[in-house]
Design a protein around this motif. Sequence first.
Motif, PDB file in Angstrom:
ATOM      1  N   ASP A 169      -1.780  -5.324   5.174  1.00 31.84           N
ATOM      2  CA  ASP A 169      -2.892  -5.074   4.447  1.00 31.84           C
ATOM      3  C   ASP A 169      -3.639  -3.958   5.204  1.00 31.84           C
ATOM      4  OD1 ASP A 169      -2.537  -6.668   2.526  1.00 31.84           O
ATOM      5  OD2 ASP A 169      -3.348  -8.433   3.695  1.00 31.84           O
ATOM      6  N   GLU A 170      -3.510  -4.001   6.751  1.00 32.37           N
ATOM      7  CA  GLU A 170      -4.446  -2.982   7.600  1.00 32.37           C
ATOM      8  C   GLU A 170      -3.302  -1.728   8.015  1.00 32.37           C
ATOM      9  OE1 GLU A 170      -7.617  -3.555   8.907  1.00 32.37           O
ATOM     10  OE2 GLU A 170      -7.116  -4.730   6.939  1.00 32.37           O
ATOM     11  N   SER A 204       0.866  -1.244  -0.017  1.00 29.61           N
ATOM     12  CA  SER A 204       0.042   0.091   0.155  1.00 29.61           C
ATOM     13  C   SER A 204       0.782   1.280   0.003  1.00 29.61           C
ATOM     14  CB  SER A 204      -0.917  -0.080   1.236  1.00 29.61           C
ATOM     15  OG  SER A 204      -0.151   0.004   2.439  1.00 29.61           O
ATOM     16  N   SER A 205       1.982   1.172   0.590  1.00 28.69           N
ATOM     17  CA  SER A 205       2.742   2.205   0.767  1.00 28.69           C
ATOM     18  C   SER A 205       4.040   2.352  -0.126  1.00 28.69           C
ATOM     19  CB  SER A 205       3.210   2.816   2.113  1.00 28.69           C
ATOM     20  OG  SER A 205       3.827   1.819   2.695  1.00 28.69           O
ATOM     21  N   SER A 206       4.421   1.074  -0.580  1.00 30.94           N
ATOM     22  CA  SER A 206       5.687   0.536  -1.244  1.00 30.94           C
ATOM     23  C   SER A 206       7.000   0.894  -0.394  1.00 30.94           C
ATOM     24  CB  SER A 206       5.822   1.433  -2.403  1.00 30.94           C
ATOM     25  OG  SER A 206       4.870   1.176  -3.415  1.00 30.94           O
ATOM     26  N   LEU A 207       6.794   0.822   0.837  1.00 37.86           N
ATOM     27  CA  LEU A 207       7.824   0.870   1.943  1.00 37.86           C
ATOM     28  C   LEU A 207       8.298  -0.731   2.364  1.00 37.86           C
ATOM     29  CD1 LEU A 207       6.470   3.775   4.125  1.00 37.86           C
ATOM     30  CD2 LEU A 207       8.012   4.081   2.226  1.00 37.86           C
ATOM     31  N   LYS A 215      -5.849 -10.094   9.517  1.00 36.33           N
ATOM     32  CA  LYS A 215      -6.842  -9.146  10.622  1.00 36.33           C
ATOM     33  C   LYS A 215      -6.806  -9.765  12.096  1.00 36.33           C
ATOM     34  CE  LYS A 215      -9.591  -6.617   7.173  1.00 36.33           C
ATOM     35  NZ  LYS A 215     -11.180  -6.483   6.889  1.00 36.33           N
ATOM     36  N   GLN A 216      -5.609 -10.666  12.078  1.00 34.20           N
ATOM     37  CA  GLN A 216      -5.378 -11.460  13.261  1.00 34.20           C
ATOM     38  C   GLN A 216      -4.123 -11.267  13.941  1.00 34.20           C
ATOM     39  OE1 GLN A 216      -8.449 -15.134  13.405  1.00 34.20           O
ATOM     40  NE2 GLN A 216      -7.432 -14.875  11.421  1.00 34.20           N
ATOM     41  N   VAL A 217      -3.853 -11.110  15.347  1.00 31.80           N
ATOM     42  CA  VAL A 217      -2.605 -11.086  15.860  1.00 31.80           C
ATOM     43  C   VAL A 217      -2.394 -12.401  16.793  1.00 31.80           C
ATOM     44  CG1 VAL A 217      -1.069  -9.662  17.079  1.00 31.80           C
ATOM     45  CG2 VAL A 217      -2.805  -8.654  15.640  1.00 31.80           C
ATOM     46  N   PHE A 218      -1.438 -13.101  16.367  1.00 33.58           N
ATOM     47  CA  PHE A 218      -1.192 -14.418  17.097  1.00 33.58           C
ATOM     48  C   PHE A 218       0.134 -14.016  17.900  1.00 33.58           C
ATOM     49  CE2 PHE A 218      -3.464 -15.809  13.279  1.00 33.58           C
ATOM     50  CZ  PHE A 218      -4.242 -16.757  13.922  1.00 33.58           C
TER      51      PHE A 218
END
Length: 475
Positions: free
Chosen positions: A336-337, A279-282, A390-393
């Motif tokens: 993605d987020e 999304s930001s190309s960073l 969209k989940q953080v394990f």
Amino acid sequence: MEDGNPYFGAAHRPHDRIKLNVGGKLFETTISTIRSGGPDSLLQALSARPIDDSNPVFIDRDPEIFSVLLSVLRTNRIPSTARRFSKQELTDEALYYGIESRLKSAMLPPPLSGIDTSVVATIRPASDGLPSAFTAGAGDGSLWIAHGGQISAYDCNLAHAGTIRTHINDITSIRRLWPDVAAVGSDTAAGLHIYDISGGRHVASAHWTDPSDPRIYKALVSAIADSPNSVYASFYCRHKENCILVIDKSTLQVVSEIGRQSGNSMKTMGAGKLTYMPSSSLIFASAVTSGAFGYSGCIRLWDPRSGEVVWETTEPGSGRSCRFGDSFADVDVDADESTMFKVCSQSGDVGMADLRKLGEDPWVYLRDNNPSMAHKGGGDSSSVIHCYRKQVFVARGGGLEVWSQVEDKETEEERENMVSEGSYRRNYVDKLDDLERGTIAKMEGGGDRLFISREDVEGIEVWESSNFSGAVSVL
């Protein structure tokens, strides 16, 4: 073929019945069911028989496996009777009938839901079973495992697709660049190396060199990432010099060098984790180290086009706002987020930052509104964090928990601020048996699976959700 010909398959109605004699066992089903295998399947061809021919079509194949495949065509699910057969047996029969795509679809797991995830299998390579690195980068649930100097490939059904031996004795970094091509690195052998997995051959190598600086010698690779057009590799030398090399995917040649540093301090340490953010190309780069005085870490966002740092932070910071002394044990980014997450080394707290609103102290610390779910054990020196769908394990030692987004409960102020303390909910995923298997070393999501390796434990664990996840809402 002219209209009116009694052999013209279109004359059949979808609900007309057809009888099949498979290996001496009689089956009766509808035309629509067997045609659901696709226009190029053998069953589609068999459905185009004369309407007035009531004799069963004989197929000299295994009737028990055909029963499983017929159930797949009816429900798009694998029946319990399939457990009697290996995946290879089912695949071979599906290939014969030309319905392998339907079987593949039915065999894939349901969408990954962290709150209803468990171990369904452990993949152990035949030799050197202790994994040194792995990648699930294809996104279809397939897996490549580096074990020693070998790479074993497993397809989306987790069937062994082949093993190749490389010229490296111990692969410690691996990234899937194309369906059959991997980039690998090692902390004992210099350079980044490209291998064709299907052909079992070495394709190219890239090295960090500088004839004007004798310290740049036999540089090793600590992390690999890629974008549609480039490969990014974090290199470091024995004298702590480090940089990120940009390699053109079309030529496999080094095109630029980003951020050369002398890593004599935490702030200039080479990256141990790289992620490209479309999304930001960073490029997200992080490094963590630990010693007698605890953890310290550094996070940077690089712009590969300019070679400049867009934002950076180092922990421990200064002042109460930075939680001095409570540096992160691990950090990851949800590309993605546009958010990043860290797990603190002392408190065990999980922090979140919006990459679109970075500042001197961008962290918001997640809290669980349910007191019974709150983490009370403090930090863990072996904490690992991974963001996926969209989940953080979060792994703490051998335990595993997941933070999931809370839908439709954000206030107007929270929507404006993008992230908030209560926008995620914690659930514990593991069971007692999981805790006893050993310390979690790495996690990576791929397709609808979560893959986990444990320290000094052979094999890669495969975690999936059940077919009934989401059927009951757990509040």
